[in-house]
Scaffold this motif. Sequence first.
Motif, PDB file in Angstrom:
ATOM      1  N   UNK A   1       0.840  -1.022  -0.052  1.00 14.02           N
ATOM      2  CA  UNK A   1      -0.082   0.090   0.084  1.00 14.02           C
ATOM      3  C   UNK A   1       0.789   1.367   0.094  1.00 14.02           C
ATOM      4  N   UNK A   2       0.461   2.310  -0.765  1.00 14.30           N
ATOM      5  CA  UNK A   2       1.106   3.564  -0.800  1.00 14.30           C
ATOM      6  C   UNK A   2       1.265   4.195   0.220  1.00 14.30           C
ATOM      7  N   UNK A   3       2.266   4.568   1.077  1.00 11.20           N
ATOM      8  CA  UNK A   3       2.113   5.541   2.188  1.00 11.20           C
ATOM      9  C   UNK A   3       2.538   6.821   1.798  1.00 11.20           C
ATOM     10  N   UNK A   4       3.092   7.174   0.872  1.00  9.10           N
ATOM     11  CA  UNK A   4       3.708   8.423   0.638  1.00  9.10           C
ATOM     12  C   UNK A   4       3.979   8.637  -0.937  1.00  9.10           C
TER      13      UNK A   4
ATOM     14  N   UNK B   1       0.037   4.877  -8.579  1.00  7.99           N
ATOM     15  CA  UNK B   1       1.191   5.312  -7.540  1.00  7.99           C
ATOM     16  C   UNK B   1       0.464   6.377  -6.602  1.00  7.99           C
ATOM     17  N   UNK B   2      -0.917   6.566  -6.475  1.00 12.48           N
ATOM     18  CA  UNK B   2      -1.506   7.552  -5.685  1.00 12.48           C
ATOM     19  C   UNK B   2      -1.314   6.985  -4.195  1.00 12.48           C
ATOM     20  N   UNK B   3      -1.337   8.080  -3.233  1.00 13.39           N
ATOM     21  CA  UNK B   3      -1.576   7.617  -2.012  1.00 13.39           C
ATOM     22  C   UNK B   3      -2.857   6.792  -1.639  1.00 13.39           C
ATOM     23  N   UNK B   4      -2.802   5.858  -0.764  1.00  6.32           N
ATOM     24  CA  UNK B   4      -3.657   4.835  -0.071  1.00  6.32           C
ATOM     25  C   UNK B   4      -3.690   3.429  -1.178  1.00  6.32           C
ATOM     26  N   UNK B   5      -3.269   3.817  -2.429  1.00  6.63           N
ATOM     27  CA  UNK B   5      -3.562   2.636  -3.284  1.00  6.63           C
ATOM     28  C   UNK B   5      -2.841   1.332  -2.835  1.00  6.63           C
ATOM     29  N   UNK B   6      -3.747   0.279  -3.084  1.00 10.30           N
ATOM     30  CA  UNK B   6      -2.929  -1.030  -2.874  1.00 10.30           C
ATOM     31  C   UNK B   6      -2.761  -1.889  -3.953  1.00 10.30           C
ATOM     32  N   UNK B   7      -1.658  -2.318  -4.425  1.00 11.02           N
ATOM     33  CA  UNK B   7      -1.294  -2.712  -5.702  1.00 11.02           C
ATOM     34  C   UNK B   7      -0.348  -3.950  -5.682  1.00 11.02           C
TER      35      UNK B   7
ATOM     36  N   UNK C   1      11.047   1.978  -1.145  1.00  9.23           N
ATOM     37  CA  UNK C   1      11.050   3.028  -1.940  1.00  9.23           C
ATOM     38  C   UNK C   1      11.063   2.483  -3.397  1.00  9.23           C
ATOM     39  N   UNK C   2      10.016   2.923  -4.151  1.00  2.03           N
ATOM     40  CA  UNK C   2       9.864   2.698  -5.659  1.00  2.03           C
ATOM     41  C   UNK C   2      10.001   3.867  -6.413  1.00  2.03           C
ATOM     42  N   UNK C   3      10.697   3.951  -7.524  1.00  3.38           N
ATOM     43  CA  UNK C   3      10.523   4.993  -8.489  1.00  3.38           C
ATOM     44  C   UNK C   3       9.573   4.738  -9.584  1.00  3.38           C
ATOM     45  N   UNK C   4       8.844   5.504  -9.976  1.00  2.00           N
ATOM     46  CA  UNK C   4       7.893   5.570 -11.151  1.00  2.00           C
ATOM     47  C   UNK C   4       8.331   6.337 -12.007  1.00  2.00           C
TER      48      UNK C   4
ATOM     49  N   UNK D   1       6.682   5.671  -1.361  1.00  2.00           N
ATOM     50  CA  UNK D   1       6.873   4.717  -0.472  1.00  2.00           C
ATOM     51  C   UNK D   1       5.832   3.625   0.019  1.00  2.00           C
ATOM     52  N   UNK D   2       6.216   2.473   0.015  1.00  4.63           N
ATOM     53  CA  UNK D   2       5.408   1.388  -0.131  1.00  4.63           C
ATOM     54  C   UNK D   2       5.355   0.496   1.186  1.00  4.63           C
ATOM     55  N   UNK D   3       4.481   0.217   1.972  1.00  4.14           N
ATOM     56  CA  UNK D   3       4.576  -0.744   3.021  1.00  4.14           C
ATOM     57  C   UNK D   3       4.144  -2.101   2.266  1.00  4.14           C
ATOM     58  N   UNK D   4       5.298  -2.923   2.060  1.00  5.07           N
ATOM     59  CA  UNK D   4       5.193  -4.069   1.190  1.00  5.07           C
ATOM     60  C   UNK D   4       5.193  -5.365   2.093  1.00  5.07           C
ATOM     61  N   UNK D   5       4.342  -6.437   1.591  1.00  2.00           N
ATOM     62  CA  UNK D   5       4.100  -7.549   2.105  1.00  2.00           C
ATOM     63  C   UNK D   5       5.553  -8.213   2.031  1.00  2.00           C
ATOM     64  N   UNK D   6       6.053  -8.751   3.093  1.00  5.60           N
ATOM     65  CA  UNK D   6       7.184  -9.505   3.406  1.00  5.60           C
ATOM     66  C   UNK D   6       8.546  -8.738   3.275  1.00  5.60           C
ATOM     67  N   UNK D   7       8.320  -7.420   3.130  1.00  8.53           N
ATOM     68  CA  UNK D   7       9.246  -6.480   2.821  1.00  8.53           C
ATOM     69  C   UNK D   7       9.416  -5.450   3.735  1.00  8.53           C
ATOM     70  N   UNK D   8       8.448  -4.855   4.375  1.00  5.92           N
ATOM     71  CA  UNK D   8       8.460  -3.630   5.104  1.00  5.92           C
ATOM     72  C   UNK D   8       8.397  -2.633   4.200  1.00  5.92           C
TER      73      UNK D   8
END
Length: 255
Positions: free
Chosen positions: A20-23, A62-68, A45-48, A35-42
């Motif tokens: 889920x996108x946190x920032x 890549x918008x805030x709150x999106x779960x992808x 940072x991801x660049x798009x 910044x994504x809180x990712x399953x198994x990774x915590x």
Amino acid sequence: MIKYFGNVGVALGTEVIRGIVLKEMPKGETSKQIIVLAKGLGKVWITAKGARKQKSKLLAGTQLFCYCDFQVYESKKYYYVDQIDMIESFFDLRLDIDKLSQAFYIVDLVEKTAFMGIEQDNILLLLLKTMQILSKGKCPPTLVSRIFEMKFLQTAGVMPDLTEKCCICGKEAKQYFHVAAGGMVCNEHIAGSRKLSTGAKNAMEFVFSHDIKSAFQFSASEEVMKELYKVLEEYIAIHINIQLQTRDFNRKIDI
């Protein structure tokens, strides 16, 4: 070459990160960093690249709150995304200022406290459940935030001790809560403590004793909400060592 996982084709040299996108932050003229809180990774940072262009295929996910599911490749220890499969956008949050303000605070708290590259799946599950409840309007937005704070403290391992034993000496304790000490205290240790109402204590005990889904199934009076606001604000400031301006955004209750 494409390797298939179920019905999903993934180019070799890439991996899929679910989170889920946190920032979100601009990068250059047209790109974005998230910044994504990712399953198994915590937290990662991801660049798009090009994600801020109106016709970009990466714009929505890549918008805030999106779960992808983010299909990424790694280059020089940085993640770059080239495909996004949306799972949940939580679009309804953007249609209500009360929901939106609480959602901003909740993801801000997670982003500021999450560790980079360290698995925090329990926090991710709590965050997703909270966003679902908040988005669907099943619980008043301010109450959602208070419940989230309590479950967050519990998940982080710093929940208060609400047993009827003084957290300092072990003697009987019924009414006074010492924020710094982290629990109820007896009459001999009430200095610096506050009186905790039965309603507030019951509310906290209910949340701590129920799972994530069931914890949201109760209501609280305005007086109890005010009390929980103050107690949790002080507790988080001391035991998590953080105070966020987003907590007070669109504040409607008179503290």
